[in-house]
Design an enzyme around this catalytic site. Structure first.
Site, mmCIF file in Angstrom:
data_model
loop_
_atom_site.group_PDB
_atom_site.id
_atom_site.type_symbol
_atom_site.label_atom_id
_atom_site.label_comp_id
_atom_site.label_asym_id
_atom_site.label_seq_id
_atom_site.Cartn_x
_atom_site.Cartn_y
_atom_site.Cartn_z
ATOM 1 N N ASP A 106 0.855 -1.184 0.000
ATOM 2 C CA ASP A 106 0.000 0.000 0.000
ATOM 3 C C ASP A 106 0.892 1.235 0.000
ATOM 4 O O ASP A 106 1.633 1.478 0.953
ATOM 5 C CB ASP A 106 -0.846 -0.045 1.293
ATOM 6 C CG ASP A 106 -2.131 0.738 1.193
ATOM 7 O OD1 ASP A 106 -2.134 1.767 0.500
ATOM 8 O OD2 ASP A 106 -3.119 0.325 1.832
ATOM 9 N N ASP A 206 -2.833 4.686 -2.385
ATOM 10 C CA ASP A 206 -3.752 5.387 -1.489
ATOM 11 C C ASP A 206 -4.186 6.733 -2.096
ATOM 12 O O ASP A 206 -3.339 7.481 -2.609
ATOM 13 C CB ASP A 206 -2.994 5.633 -0.175
ATOM 14 C CG ASP A 206 -3.876 6.110 0.951
ATOM 15 O OD1 ASP A 206 -4.784 5.353 1.339
ATOM 16 O OD2 ASP A 206 -3.651 7.233 1.452
ATOM 17 N N GLU A 256 -6.831 3.919 -5.323
ATOM 18 C CA GLU A 256 -7.985 4.331 -4.526
ATOM 19 C C GLU A 256 -8.382 5.717 -5.005
ATOM 20 O O GLU A 256 -7.608 6.660 -4.905
ATOM 21 C CB GLU A 256 -7.640 4.376 -3.038
ATOM 22 C CG GLU A 256 -8.871 4.688 -2.192
ATOM 23 C CD GLU A 256 -8.555 5.199 -0.798
ATOM 24 O OE1 GLU A 256 -9.413 5.058 0.084
ATOM 25 O OE2 GLU A 256 -7.464 5.759 -0.579
ATOM 26 N N HIS A 330 -10.928 -1.419 5.200
ATOM 27 C CA HIS A 330 -10.594 -0.926 6.545
ATOM 28 C C HIS A 330 -11.164 0.459 6.826
ATOM 29 O O HIS A 330 -10.981 0.975 7.929
ATOM 30 C CB HIS A 330 -9.080 -0.901 6.699
ATOM 31 C CG HIS A 330 -8.439 0.045 5.736
ATOM 32 N ND1 HIS A 330 -8.388 -0.203 4.379
ATOM 33 C CD2 HIS A 330 -7.877 1.262 5.914
ATOM 34 C CE1 HIS A 330 -7.807 0.819 3.778
ATOM 35 N NE2 HIS A 330 -7.481 1.722 4.677
ATOM 36 N N ASP A 331 -11.803 1.088 5.832
ATOM 37 C CA ASP A 331 -12.401 2.410 6.038
ATOM 38 C C ASP A 331 -13.921 2.334 6.091
ATOM 39 O O ASP A 331 -14.588 3.369 6.171
ATOM 40 C CB ASP A 331 -12.013 3.362 4.887
ATOM 41 C CG ASP A 331 -10.530 3.654 4.847
ATOM 42 O OD1 ASP A 331 -9.904 3.689 5.919
ATOM 43 O OD2 ASP A 331 -9.998 3.851 3.735
#
Ligand code: GLC
Ligand code: CA
Length: 551
Positions: A106, A206, A256, A330-331
């Site tokens: 990531d 990200d 993302e 995870h968000d």
């Protein structure tokens, strides 16, 4: 794996792949400090292999003060001791290789931690490093623009000794990098080359579509500033350069994309553009936001969810783009609690949601614990929360006059910590996650809901996921078929078809907890490939999902 040839190099197609996402801090602790680590991932590689996924995306474990659990990196080429050592990482790569699993890292390139060497030198007034960030002159009481941080408050922070403000779209300890500076872009390519040489097989980038900032910063009188930096003018140029120059165009790369558009995502992911393999977009997950405000309580609007899934499927297909398809990460709160029924129909609705996603055109992602139906945390005390965004917004909500209990109810539905509680491996101590007290409490339901119990039953959620992952590899109509929306006789249903060289798939999902009468003739000529009820009858049962096939 299909390959589409471009000039100079190939862009791979990942239509048969499936990615398993690990939020390392909450996955598995191997050394008894209550924090997940690389050793814990190694311990569970066979578990992941058994699901059948070919890639593992691991959230950041680089050196970090961990204000945003690793999304605030202070050294991109070293591993934070809390997560393990470089030797552990090399062992992970070779153990994953031995199982045919690729490791994806990531890359948080929109910002660094303010603890990064670069930022520290900038604070000392070193010109070279000040140019790595956005430092703007100003008076202490007048930020350069009215832009808002995505974690609440202003996007600018004043540095008295420099008499300048710096930009942070996220936490105040996450300073935005100046991509307009070519030296910054070279540093980032070096980081990618470093990890590529270690044997990494892919990267997740990200909030990558936020990195192209305007030359001049201006106030936003219509919104929070995002229209000035989202999918910015140089985005496509930057991505082509980053991916091409660092030699990773053959890898699985996923961006993302925050508040993005279909048109931009087509360009980001169409192989002819030589940018990324695929994109995450989030519009379909904002269907329980009131007027775009996440910190509200609202039942999901299923019609909107379907509309958004369909328009992204069709739009990306028409433009030759490729979606990463998912409901959990995870968000996000847990999908089974958000879109299903996490009590009475937990297994049924978890499986229905899995069908809905995994039969789509795109590369599906499974988020740790989703494969056996983990639920939201059900925290009802602010002291249980750890997430910086949740804690910031709790304060903001109270300041704005929301009552404590209402604010807690909103967090219980919306907090990112819902997806960050320890993976429930067993009914044992600390849910089998750690021998020590975990950094964040496990959800109380771990005694009933855990991987060990789920694996024991033939009709379990995890075995169902396994089937879905396998079917994608077996049937080209699932991996490569055309997506065709189907009108529904009842708005509680979601239906679509896929077509590929004379093969056809029909997917039917009952998104409600109601039994719905169903005219079987719609499935005439098909045979049923999969379903989440033992017998499929004349009516669709609560959260029933059916996959039909014909040739
Ligand atoms: C992304 C990450 C999120 C993080 C943010 C800032 O949205 O998924 O966890 O807080 O970027 O890096
Ligand atoms: Ca540990």
């Amino acid at each position: 794996m299909l390959c589409i040839s471009g000039k100079g190099y190939n862009m791979k197609n990942f239509s048969k792949s499936c990615v398993y996402q690990i939020y390392i801090k909450s996955f598995k602790d191997s050394n008894g400090d209550g924090i997940g680590d690389i050793g814990g991932i190694i311990e569970r590689l066979d578990y992941i292999k058994n699901i059948g996924t070919d890639y593992i995306w691991i959230t950041p474990f680089f050196r970090s003060p961990l204000n945003d659990n690793g999304y605030d990196i202070s050294d991109y080429m070293s591993i934070d001791p809390v997560f393990g050592s470089m030797r552990d990482f090399e062992r992970l790569i070779s153990e994953a290789d031995a199982r045919g699993i690729g490791i994806m890292l990531d890359m948080v390139f929109n910002h660094t931690s303010t603890e990064h060497e670069w930022f520290k030198k900038a604070l000392e007034g070193e010109k070279k490093y000040m140019d790595y960030y956005y430092f703007v002159d100003g008076e202490p009481d007048a930020p350069p623009t009215n832009w808002a941080s995505k974690f609440g408050g202003s996007a600018w922070e004043y540095v008295p000794q420099l008499k300048k403000w710096y930009l942070h779209l996220f936490d105040v300890t996450q300073a935005d990098l100046n991509w307009n500076n070519p030296e910054v872009r070279e540093e980032l390519k070096d980081i990618l080359r470093f990890w590529k040489d270690k044997g990494v097989k892919g990267f997740r980038f990200d909030v990558i579509n936020l990195v192209s900032k305007p030359d001049v910063f201006e106030n936003d009188f219509e919104g929070d500033g995002r229209r000035f930096y989202t999918d910015g003018a140089k985005m496509h140029e930057f991505l082509k350069e980053l991916i091409g120059d660092s030699g990773i165009s053959e890898m699985l790369t996923v961006g993302e994309m925050s508040s993005t558009s279909i048109d931009n995502c087509i360009r980001y992911s169409n192989p002819a553009e030589k940018e990324l393999s695929m994109c995450f977009s989030f519009h379909h997950l904002k269907v329980d936001y009131v007027n775009g405000d996440k910190w509200t309580l609202m039942k999901p609007d299923f019609n909107k969810l379907k509309e958004l899934l369909v328009s992204w499927q069709l739009g990306m297909q028409q433009g030759g783009g490729w979606n990463a398809v998912f409901l959990c990460n995870h968000d996000q709160p847990r999908a089974v609690s958000r879109f299903g029924d996490d009590r009475r129909y937990r297994c049924e609705s978890a499986k229905m949601l899995a069908v809905m996603i995994h039969m789509l055109r795109g590369t599906p992602y499974i988020y740790q614990g989703e494969e056996f139906g983990m639920t939201n945390a059900d925290f009802n005390d602010i002291s249980s929360y750890r997430d910086v965004e949740s804690l910031n917004y709790y304060k903001i909500m109270l300041e704005n006059g929301t009552s404590r209990q209402d604010a807690l109810n909103i967090l219980a539905a919306k907090s990112r910590d819902n997806g960050r509680t320890p993976v429930q491996w067993s009914s044992g101590e600390n849910a089998g996650f750690s021998s020590a007290e975990p950094w964040i409490s496990a959800a109380e339901n771990f005694k009933e809901i855990n991987a060990e119990a789920d694996l024991k039953s033939e009709s379990s959620v995890i075995n169902f996921y396994k089937k879905l992952v396998g079917l994608r590899k077996e049937y080209n109509v699932i991996s490569d078929g055309e997506f065709i929306p189907v009108g529904v006789p009842d708005s509680r249903l979601f239906m679509y078809k896929r077509q590929y060289q004379g093969e056809e798939l029909l997917v039917i999902c009952n998104m409600s907890g109601d039994e719905i009468s169903w005219n079987d003739s719609a499935a005439g000529g098909y045979t049923q490939l999969l379903g989440n009820y033992e017998h499929s009858g004349k009516s669709l049962m609560p959260y029933e999902a059916r996959v039909y096939y014909r040739k």
